[in-house]
Design an enzyme around this catalytic site. Sequence first.
Site, PDB file in Angstrom:
ATOM      1  N   LYS A 294       6.607  -7.167  24.076  1.00  0.00           N
ATOM      2  CA  LYS A 294       6.474  -7.867  22.801  1.00  0.00           C
ATOM      3  C   LYS A 294       7.251  -6.742  21.677  1.00  0.00           C
ATOM      4  CE  LYS A 294       2.173  -8.143  19.831  1.00  0.00           C
ATOM      5  NZ  LYS A 294       0.955  -7.947  19.683  1.00  0.00           N
TER       6      LYS A 294
ATOM      7  N   SER B 294      -1.541 -12.061  17.904  1.00  0.00           N
ATOM      8  CA  SER B 294      -0.202 -11.994  17.213  1.00  0.00           C
ATOM      9  C   SER B 294       0.692 -11.906  18.443  1.00  0.00           C
ATOM     10  CB  SER B 294      -0.024 -10.573  16.547  1.00  0.00           C
ATOM     11  OG  SER B 294      -0.568  -9.447  17.422  1.00  0.00           O
TER      12      SER B 294
ATOM     13  N   SER C 143      -5.266  -9.876  20.285  1.00  0.00           N
ATOM     14  CA  SER C 143      -3.862 -10.375  20.167  1.00  0.00           C
ATOM     15  C   SER C 143      -3.138 -10.334  21.247  1.00  0.00           C
ATOM     16  CB  SER C 143      -2.841  -9.528  19.069  1.00  0.00           C
ATOM     17  OG  SER C 143      -3.245  -9.496  17.878  1.00  0.00           O
TER      18      SER C 143
END
Lengths: 498, 499, 98
Positions: free
Chosen positions: B78, B153, B177
Amino acid sequence: MSLNYDQVIEKYEPTLGLEVHVELNTKSKMFCSCATEFGASPNTQTCPVCLGLPGALPVVNKRAIESTILIGLELNCSIAPYSRFARKNYFYPDMPKNFQTSQYDEPICVNGFLDVQIQTDEGEKTFKIEIERVHMEEDTGKSLHVGGSTGRIHGAEYSLLDYNRAGIPLVEIVTKVVPNTGKYAPQVARAYVAALRDILRGLKVSDVKMEQGSLRCDVNLSLAQINSGKLGTRSETKNVNSLRSVERAVIGEVIRQANRLEDGERIIQETRHFLEESGQTRPGRSKEKAEDYRYFPEPDLVPVVPDAKWIEELKKTLPEKPADRRKRLQSTWSVPDKEMAAMVNAELLDTVEETVLLGADPTKARSWWLGEISRIANDRSVAATELISIKDVAQVIELITKGELTDKLARQVVEGVIAGEGSPADVITKRGLKVVSDDSQLMKAILDAVTAQADTAQRVREGNIPAAGALIGAVMKATGGQADAAKVRELLLKHLGQ
Amino acid sequence: MSVRDNASVMAAALNKKEISAVELTNQHYEQIAAVDKDVHAFLYLDKEGALAQAAAVDKKRAAGEKLSPLAGVPLALKDVMTQKGIPTTCGSKILEGWRPPYDSTVVTKLKNAGVIILGKTNMDEFAMGSSTENSAYGPTHNPWDLTRIPGGSGGGSSAALAAFEAPLAIGTDTGGSIRQPAAVTGTVGVKPTYGGVSRYGLVAFSSSLDQAGPCARTVLDTALLHQAIAGYDNKDSTSINQAVPDVVAAAKKLDIKGMKIGVVKQLAGDGYQKGVEDKFNQAVAELVKLGAEIVEVSCPNFEYALAAYYLIAPSECSSNLARFDSMRFGLRVGDDGVKSAEEVMNLTRQAGFGREVKRRIILGTYALSSGYYDAYYGSAQKVRTLIKQDFDAAFTKCDVLVSPTAPTTAFKIGEKSNDPLAMYLNDIATIPVNMAGIGGMSLPCGLAAEDNLPVGFQIMSPAMKDDRMYLVGGALEAALLSKWGKPILDFAPKLVGSK
Amino acid sequence: MAAISRDEVANLARLARITMSDDELDHLAGEMDVILGAVARVQEVASADVAPTSHPLAVNNVTREDVVLPSLTPSEALSGAPATDEGRFKVPQILGEE
């Protein structure tokens, strides 16, 4: 309206508050392991943490916590059983995170005091300065402003930032309001900062060099009419970089505020900047609205909980208080008050003590350092310790004590050492300054003198002791001043049956 | 061996030298080339670095060196984690092109384990969002249905897994997330106990809630990755200084007889899609078949969790994001030699931050303001205490708690982006876990009847007992696999060009 | 009832160093109202006898020894800077002084 200080003090009562920031002398920074060396090339002592790079996290320096606790203990504070870091949020390019990791409502030390002595018209007076809090925070980077006519911020074209200083541990010491100093406010303020500096030096937690910025003082001052029972609006003055400036800043602000009040103007609560040259202050950065720091507990750090055991261990490392040490030495050495004060003021107490520790007699050590050596030092505008080493002075004193040097000869030896001719032994050899203590040599000179001044010698034999002076003088002359006068006298009188 | 295999299968093949790390890495880049134009999971591909790392692993293996279990297995990272010299954007324009001068601890551990970092994945800007629509670089598309969100997210990481672009991924979880994207993409994601994985190098959104965590297609793969990245880090003061529980053994155990499973009353009902609740209940029934006991628990303060979260997180982020001021790194706007530093800061932050980020910064600045602190931030911190108490009480009665991970399946891109509050509701079931700092896992429990889209099952374990999630998750996964006959991702429509 | 005015939002934007247009400020003020309305409910249960939690972990005294470790090189430190000069970060003129 233009009142002078004395006139102001007749009408108004000053109230002081002092905030001192101390840069600790830890090897590494507050929240990271970068070095803290002064004067390093720009941005050579930075890392993701002290640069505030995305993703970086702080880890607290244990020595910094301990130093802060030691400072709190010396200032008679209570050490908080539970203490936390907090974020103080505001934007400024010298602050990499745009918040300062500091302490807010849970500082590590609270409610202490420091007694300071000043000389007043009525003699020495002690003021008890109450300490509100002692807490930990971090220093900012340094900005250099380039361009513009004066090189100061206004009119500068750009700024250059060096973050070597960012993250260096700072301890903030805040006094409670200091009332009732009257006309002595300037001296009290100065004495407080000086006493604080002494303590910090004694603890060895900081270089405390005001010129280098490792000790910074902000002076808060408000005025009120005498006996009004109210407190005035205070101003805060920064950029106070020496003890003398502390005193002058107080005087300057007292005069400024009083004259404004006399003119019917009110005092604005603001931050002002001290001007070295004039001793006055000018307004600092103007802010349309007050800054709201939006303090909240620092989530990246856990609480500091100093347990009793840790504090006890730290207490054991506390040095003797400077005032206690002075009392002890004064008593041990039997020094009169005035002489003691002179030694302290000349900043030679440590030097004299070290000389004594090398075996020298305290009185002699004092009289040499504060007498002959200081005289030469003052003439040349240097520090006494720059002229001659403690070791050398101790040696000279030892030779005097052993009788190998007279005071007169010793002065020549000291002169020679200062002139760079070598160690005391070297100077003695080169200049041939050793005391003549060989009895047979002395006897020879004595016999010569007695023969040359037979009448005088006879008078001594008959009991006129003072007459021996002339004979002793002759012997001294004959030995080039290198005889021990007392020894000569002893041998002469014995020889003459006295 | 194909990109559709699990990480453990790949690891075994690598170990037996049936395939080299270089070949495996190339296979994944081929898959990415085929499908990422549609999925848009990746923001940056580090082919050079990845292949160099793969070659190094192959060399070590050939020399007979002892390697970590996941050595040579590819991974998607990420874009909120720093990787030295590699662009790290956090999905924001303000960090476009920024190459950190240091590795996050998670990346250091991955490199030491020989894991191959393929590239950085897309995310909601600074981890703020539940759909990856807040990315400044365009949304990621759910591989199950490209018109739908992949969650947020960390939508990029989960989509990469679901699209077989990587068998492993790292996400971060502040309010859900990792777990919510896992739920809506039919993959597995875990938020470890707070402090279980180092935050050094995790660009901070909400410091007291953020955690990095492992994501994969199976519970065992997730456990292997968890093992590789968890552990004490002296660069993170909030790091747990204790041994990592044996999550791999737990994932393999498959025996939950006698375990007490708590179903949280408040995490159901209104707001939850019927198909989601049905699949959840069916999964609970499976747990009973496996010998577990179901206990109903009530956590009344969970009702306030969302409100408290949307005070704490914005407050902390308003402070964490202050460093983005153009002075030392990142975007700089308006520097014409005349404007002041303050003006340039203002213009840069206006240009560089997206709407959601600005919204949260303003909200957070307000909540921390003098005069408002007690009513907002201060009160929210108290709610946190109450939520923790609810969990503590519940855990005296059961070993783990369960709920649906998210109230709905993947919604359409654009459907909720104009309604912040509606968007925030996606996290209603995941937020309590972050507030208390305990562990949470999401694994697939079926497809919702209404739309044939994946439903996530959330397992919550007490702080420092992450192994329990893996124990229950592993057992449930095996039972469901048995029931379905094939992994859930095999039910997804195949992407054009995909393996 | 507006919980927060546009002026207040403008002040918050100033504190947060973000320049916003009037439209944006208006829009944001409206959104703030809605959000604050929803989050204010935390006050319902935040009574005086509940202690706030700022850390999920109940750990204290995490410190490190006072030891120096290598820093970044200046070029690494300056690597992300929009502008540099003589080893320092170059920034626009800073108005006002401390």
